[in-house]
Design an enzyme around this catalytic site. Sequence first.
Site, mmCIF file in Angstrom:
data_model
loop_
_atom_site.group_PDB
_atom_site.id
_atom_site.type_symbol
_atom_site.label_atom_id
_atom_site.label_comp_id
_atom_site.label_asym_id
_atom_site.label_seq_id
_atom_site.Cartn_x
_atom_site.Cartn_y
_atom_site.Cartn_z
ATOM 1 N N HIS A 275 19.161 68.085 37.069
ATOM 2 C CA HIS A 275 18.899 67.361 38.319
ATOM 3 C C HIS A 275 17.472 67.587 38.795
ATOM 4 O O HIS A 275 16.918 68.686 38.671
ATOM 5 C CB HIS A 275 19.938 67.682 39.400
ATOM 6 C CG HIS A 275 19.934 69.071 39.959
ATOM 7 N ND1 HIS A 275 19.168 69.436 41.037
ATOM 8 C CD2 HIS A 275 20.643 70.174 39.628
ATOM 9 C CE1 HIS A 275 19.397 70.691 41.348
ATOM 10 N NE2 HIS A 275 20.287 71.175 40.497
ATOM 11 N N ASP A 287 16.045 76.062 40.706
ATOM 12 C CA ASP A 287 17.180 75.172 40.922
ATOM 13 C C ASP A 287 16.712 73.815 41.434
ATOM 14 O O ASP A 287 16.548 73.627 42.632
ATOM 15 C CB ASP A 287 18.146 75.811 41.922
ATOM 16 C CG ASP A 287 19.392 74.989 42.141
ATOM 17 O OD1 ASP A 287 19.694 74.125 41.309
ATOM 18 O OD2 ASP A 287 20.064 75.213 43.164
ATOM 19 N N GLU A 319 21.846 65.674 43.208
ATOM 20 C CA GLU A 319 22.855 66.659 42.806
ATOM 21 C C GLU A 319 23.201 67.583 43.955
ATOM 22 O O GLU A 319 24.380 67.910 44.172
ATOM 23 C CB GLU A 319 22.340 67.472 41.612
ATOM 24 C CG GLU A 319 23.384 68.387 40.969
ATOM 25 C CD GLU A 319 23.442 69.800 41.545
ATOM 26 O OE1 GLU A 319 24.302 70.582 41.102
ATOM 27 O OE2 GLU A 319 22.630 70.123 42.447
ATOM 28 N N GLU A 320 22.182 68.011 44.696
ATOM 29 C CA GLU A 320 22.418 68.958 45.775
ATOM 30 C C GLU A 320 23.233 68.347 46.913
ATOM 31 O O GLU A 320 23.819 69.065 47.724
ATOM 32 C CB GLU A 320 21.085 69.487 46.321
ATOM 33 C CG GLU A 320 20.237 70.240 45.298
ATOM 34 C CD GLU A 320 20.810 71.599 44.924
ATOM 35 O OE1 GLU A 320 21.914 71.926 45.401
ATOM 36 O OE2 GLU A 320 20.156 72.321 44.154
ATOM 37 N N ASP A 348 21.263 73.436 34.168
ATOM 38 C CA ASP A 348 21.107 73.675 35.600
ATOM 39 C C ASP A 348 20.862 75.161 35.843
ATOM 40 O O ASP A 348 21.754 75.979 35.684
ATOM 41 C CB ASP A 348 22.380 73.216 36.332
ATOM 42 C CG ASP A 348 22.181 73.111 37.840
ATOM 43 O OD1 ASP A 348 21.120 73.533 38.326
ATOM 44 O OD2 ASP A 348 23.097 72.609 38.513
ATOM 45 N N HIS A 442 18.653 78.476 46.801
ATOM 46 C CA HIS A 442 18.652 77.560 47.947
ATOM 47 C C HIS A 442 17.813 78.088 49.109
ATOM 48 O O HIS A 442 18.135 77.866 50.274
ATOM 49 C CB HIS A 442 20.078 77.266 48.406
ATOM 50 C CG HIS A 442 20.811 76.320 47.505
ATOM 51 N ND1 HIS A 442 22.053 75.827 47.788
ATOM 52 C CD2 HIS A 442 20.456 75.759 46.324
ATOM 53 C CE1 HIS A 442 22.453 75.005 46.821
ATOM 54 N NE2 HIS A 442 21.487 74.958 45.914
#
Length: 507
Positions: A275, A287, A319-320, A348, A442
């Site tokens: 992604h 990420d 994706e998130e 990923d 994140h």
Amino acid sequence: MYHLASLLALSAVVAATNLGQRPLVDHQTSALKKNLVSSEALEALILEENLLKRAEDLYKIAELGIEEYNHPTRVVGSPGHYGTVDYIYKTIADLDDYYTLSNQTFNAVVGTVFEARLVIGDREPLSANPFALTPPTYKKEPVFGDLVLVKNWGCEASDYPKGVKGAIALIVRGTCSFGDKSALAGKAGAVAAVIYNDQPFFPLSGTLGSPSPDHVATFGISNEDAMPYIMKLKDGKEVDASAYIDSIVTDSPATNVIAQTKGGDQDNCVMVGAHSDSVSAGPGINDDGSGTISLLEVATHLTNFNVNNCVRFAWWAGEEEGLLGSDYYVSQLSPDENIKIRIFMDYDMMASPNFAYQIYDANNKVNPVGSEELRELYKAWYTKNGLNYTMIPFDGRSDYDAFIKNGIPGGGIATGAEGVKTPEEETMFGGEAGVWYDPCYHQLCDDVSNLAMDAFIVNTKAHSIATYAWSLNGFPKRVASKSEEATPQNSLPDAYRAEYHGPHLII
């Protein structure tokens, strides 16, 4: 869109990247002069300095989001994500005539929570988290009401007592999705909903999924935070509460980038994806900048070889926000196109700093036939190279989910997100037990310094891609459905039921 200065900055990034990143051969050379791809030959071309250079490029692109977000980000809908898509497209387009390249645009549902507060009784539960894609409270102001315990699992309208109207519904997690629970609470007249974990020791965060006009502002809390209130309510005592969420849920255009080799059997495709977006909180260099970069490097160096089976690369958007890009892509496949995809591999988070070499524990009993063969291929490669590995749940947390649900075998590798490394894994992989695999998961600190380059280069070696591009002999064949209107299946059992849909719990 973004300003001229941002466009010029992006052009400079792409131009700088293309210098020194060009494949080792002239793409006008006849394909007859190229050797057939092999794992060893492709692996030899993967260099640490190229991976690091691309990571630096992605961080510069993430900085395009500073003006709007006050920090670097590549979240879908931001200048940083538009720049990422352009960067991917231009990099592949520069590889002359080796790939058929296309963009696939769709609307992505994007949610942002600006402020949130939950008070129950006389305190704020420490575990309180607003759900992703939650609507705001009424007029984005605090709402007040009694806390009302919902019966059973809160999955039927009859579970909601009359007293929930104008109140805040307290609902246990389980059986049906968070979105269904929030919508049922809204239909019953609740001003907000609180869903508590049915499992001890863990806070609860997830997503409401596709927006519904019936959704109400929804929080998740832990079992431990919920239990004192549940006991009071069951004893007939009243508990007052207030909830406040300032949020927005909008549609934003987003773009998948798809590149397929012109060579190889076009009816038997090996597909791999990563992604391209980050969360809004940071630049997302691990990420999933790491997966994005791995695919770009493999796609670049694959041009040095011929392939027997076509290879299709995909960079997913959204994706998130809940696997939006991969979901959309698979939903648009006709049965004939679906069955041409022999295997899907997910990349990923390839370089988590406190990494473990993780393989998705896919098997043919629960997943489409072929998923287990891919799993075993990864295990054999790590073993051959003297590397330890560990198995992780195949539970819907990344972009393989739509493929599995639509009968396409799948799997992948990763290095870990917010999970905690065990003492056994510390012995196997080094690092530090008791710490997240990626302590910057994140967060704003997911930058270039957040990459374990040794894990990064190992996981970019692309053994599985080269292996299946060379031959699918012995790999299970896809089986078409008898119904022309049905999606092709590969004996997909009913047992596959993902708890996640992307990074968030959905049930």
